[in-house]
Design an enzyme around this catalytic site. Structure first.
Site, mmCIF file in Angstrom:
data_model
loop_
_atom_site.group_PDB
_atom_site.id
_atom_site.type_symbol
_atom_site.label_atom_id
_atom_site.label_comp_id
_atom_site.label_asym_id
_atom_site.label_seq_id
_atom_site.Cartn_x
_atom_site.Cartn_y
_atom_site.Cartn_z
ATOM 1 N N LYS A 11 0.820 -1.219 0.000
ATOM 2 C CA LYS A 11 0.000 0.000 0.000
ATOM 3 C C LYS A 11 0.857 1.274 0.000
ATOM 4 C CE LYS A 11 -3.927 -2.271 2.265
ATOM 5 N NZ LYS A 11 -4.952 -2.155 3.350
ATOM 6 N N TYR A 51 -12.491 -1.645 -3.430
ATOM 7 C CA TYR A 51 -12.978 -1.801 -2.057
ATOM 8 C C TYR A 51 -14.497 -1.639 -1.949
ATOM 9 C CZ TYR A 51 -8.272 -2.104 -0.066
ATOM 10 O OH TYR A 51 -7.004 -2.519 0.285
ATOM 11 N N PHE A 59 -15.248 3.874 7.371
ATOM 12 C CA PHE A 59 -13.893 4.242 6.940
ATOM 13 C C PHE A 59 -13.705 4.207 5.422
ATOM 14 C CE2 PHE A 59 -13.999 -0.276 8.151
ATOM 15 C CZ PHE A 59 -13.598 -0.878 6.956
ATOM 16 N N ARG A 87 -2.377 -14.503 4.729
ATOM 17 C CA ARG A 87 -3.032 -13.755 5.817
ATOM 18 C C ARG A 87 -2.222 -13.907 7.114
ATOM 19 N NH1 ARG A 87 -7.240 -10.063 4.567
ATOM 20 N NH2 ARG A 87 -7.307 -9.991 6.835
ATOM 21 N N THR A 93 -5.460 -6.912 10.813
ATOM 22 C CA THR A 93 -5.743 -5.630 10.152
ATOM 23 C C THR A 93 -5.163 -4.464 10.953
ATOM 24 O OG1 THR A 93 -7.826 -6.606 9.372
ATOM 25 C CG2 THR A 93 -7.604 -4.207 9.210
ATOM 26 N N ARG A 104 2.569 -6.602 8.897
ATOM 27 C CA ARG A 104 1.904 -5.431 9.473
ATOM 28 C C ARG A 104 2.516 -5.031 10.820
ATOM 29 N NH1 ARG A 104 -4.232 -6.995 7.495
ATOM 30 N NH2 ARG A 104 -4.303 -5.616 5.681
ATOM 31 N N ASN A 114 -2.125 0.275 6.665
ATOM 32 C CA ASN A 114 -1.564 -0.949 7.225
ATOM 33 C C ASN A 114 -0.671 -1.758 6.265
ATOM 34 O OD1 ASN A 114 -3.602 -1.912 5.670
ATOM 35 N ND2 ASN A 114 -4.781 -2.833 7.334
ATOM 36 N N HIS A 117 -2.169 -5.413 1.532
ATOM 37 C CA HIS A 117 -3.472 -6.078 1.360
ATOM 38 C C HIS A 117 -3.216 -7.563 1.131
ATOM 39 C CE1 HIS A 117 -7.496 -7.013 -0.160
ATOM 40 N NE2 HIS A 117 -6.894 -7.711 -1.106
ATOM 41 N N GLU A 128 -9.787 -10.243 -7.441
ATOM 42 C CA GLU A 128 -8.845 -9.138 -7.244
ATOM 43 C C GLU A 128 -7.672 -9.223 -8.218
ATOM 44 O OE1 GLU A 128 -10.005 -8.727 -2.503
ATOM 45 O OE2 GLU A 128 -8.010 -9.427 -3.041
HETATM 46 P P1 DAT Z 1 -8.002 -6.553 5.800
HETATM 47 O O1 DAT Z 1 -7.233 -5.580 4.940
HETATM 48 O O2 DAT Z 1 -7.169 -7.056 6.952
HETATM 49 O O3 DAT Z 1 -8.625 -7.667 5.012
HETATM 50 P P2 DAT Z 1 -10.651 -5.394 5.957
HETATM 51 O O4 DAT Z 1 -10.960 -6.163 4.713
HETATM 52 O O5 DAT Z 1 -11.583 -5.543 7.109
HETATM 53 O O6 DAT Z 1 -9.181 -5.726 6.487
HETATM 54 O O7 DAT Z 1 -10.575 -3.847 5.635
HETATM 55 C C1 DAT Z 1 -9.965 -3.395 4.429
HETATM 56 C C2 DAT Z 1 -9.117 -2.205 4.751
HETATM 57 O O8 DAT Z 1 -9.932 -1.148 5.247
HETATM 58 C C3 DAT Z 1 -8.063 -2.424 5.844
HETATM 59 O O9 DAT Z 1 -6.894 -3.040 5.358
HETATM 60 C C4 DAT Z 1 -7.823 -1.019 6.304
HETATM 61 C C5 DAT Z 1 -9.210 -0.397 6.227
HETATM 62 N N1 DAT Z 1 -9.892 -0.525 7.529
HETATM 63 C C6 DAT Z 1 -10.449 -1.636 8.053
HETATM 64 N N2 DAT Z 1 -10.957 -1.420 9.277
HETATM 65 C C7 DAT Z 1 -10.724 -0.099 9.532
HETATM 66 C C8 DAT Z 1 -11.009 0.769 10.634
HETATM 67 N N3 DAT Z 1 -11.651 0.335 11.710
HETATM 68 N N4 DAT Z 1 -10.606 2.058 10.530
HETATM 69 C C9 DAT Z 1 -9.967 2.527 9.430
HETATM 70 N N5 DAT Z 1 -9.672 1.755 8.363
HETATM 71 C C10 DAT Z 1 -10.042 0.477 8.404
HETATM 72 MG MG MG Z 2 -10.100 -7.642 3.551
#
Ligand code: DAT
Ligand code: MG
Length: 140
Positions: A11, A51, A59, A87, A93, A104, A114, A117, A128
């Site tokens: 990222k 996304y 968010f 993962r 996350t 991470r 973070n 992805h 994807e």
């Molecule tokens: P991951 O990337 O671990 O699969 P996710 O699919 O739940 O997590 O969310 C996608 C992205 O969105 C994540 O990498 C960062 C952002 N995100 C997730 N939860 C968040 C939060 N509580 N506040 C801000 N950004 C968030």
């Molecule tokens: Mg995800």
């Protein structure tokens, strides 16, 4: 074929911090083979589409803005049990909850920015990967 591929992005935060090389080294060391890779900069529209499943989350806007804020590295990775193992390698996350030694834990700043992805299922890994790569850009 099922279970052999996952999709990742390094990222904008990790790219800006100069961590492309460190992260790719961790990926290689875990035994993932890079079968497709590009250095690119997502538009807001592209980040929003990628996304789209998070559209209703509070968010979402912040996420789209961040993911289109600078260049990223997109890649398709191959390994047995790719999705689950990747993962594990990236960690939770929220980097505060990510296990020591994960990507991470090492390189992410916060839950929004973070570092990497990783696809969450075989089905999404394929969707994807197809979002970013043409068939002719994937090598076995
Ligand atoms: P991951 O990337 O671990 O699969 P996710 O699919 O739940 O997590 O969310 C996608 C992205 O969105 C994540 O990498 C960062 C952002 N995100 C997730 N939860 C968040 C939060 N509580 N506040 C801000 N950004 C968030
Ligand atoms: Mg995800």
């Amino acid at each position: 074929m099922a279970g052999k591929r996952t999709f990742t992005m390094i990222k904008p935060d990790a790219v800006a911090a100069g961590n492309i090389g460190n992260i790719l080294a961790m990926i290689n060391k875990k035994g993932f083979k890079i079968v497709a890779m590009k250095y690119t900069h997502l538009t807001k529209d592209q980040a929003g589409q990628f996304y789209a499943v998070h559209k209703k989350r509070p968010f979402y806007r912040e996420l789209v803005k961040f993911m289109s804020s600078g260049p990223i590295v997109a890649a398709i990775l191959e390994k047995d049990n790719a999705v689950e193992d990747f993962r594990k390698l990236i960690g939770a996350t929220n980097p505060k909850e990510a296990k020591k030694g994960t990507i991470r834990a090492k390189y992410a700043s916060n839950v929004g920015e973070n570092a990497v992805h990783g696809s969450d299922s075989d089905e999404n890994a394929e969707i994807e990967g197809d979002f970013h790569f043409a068939r002719t850009e994937i090598f076995k």
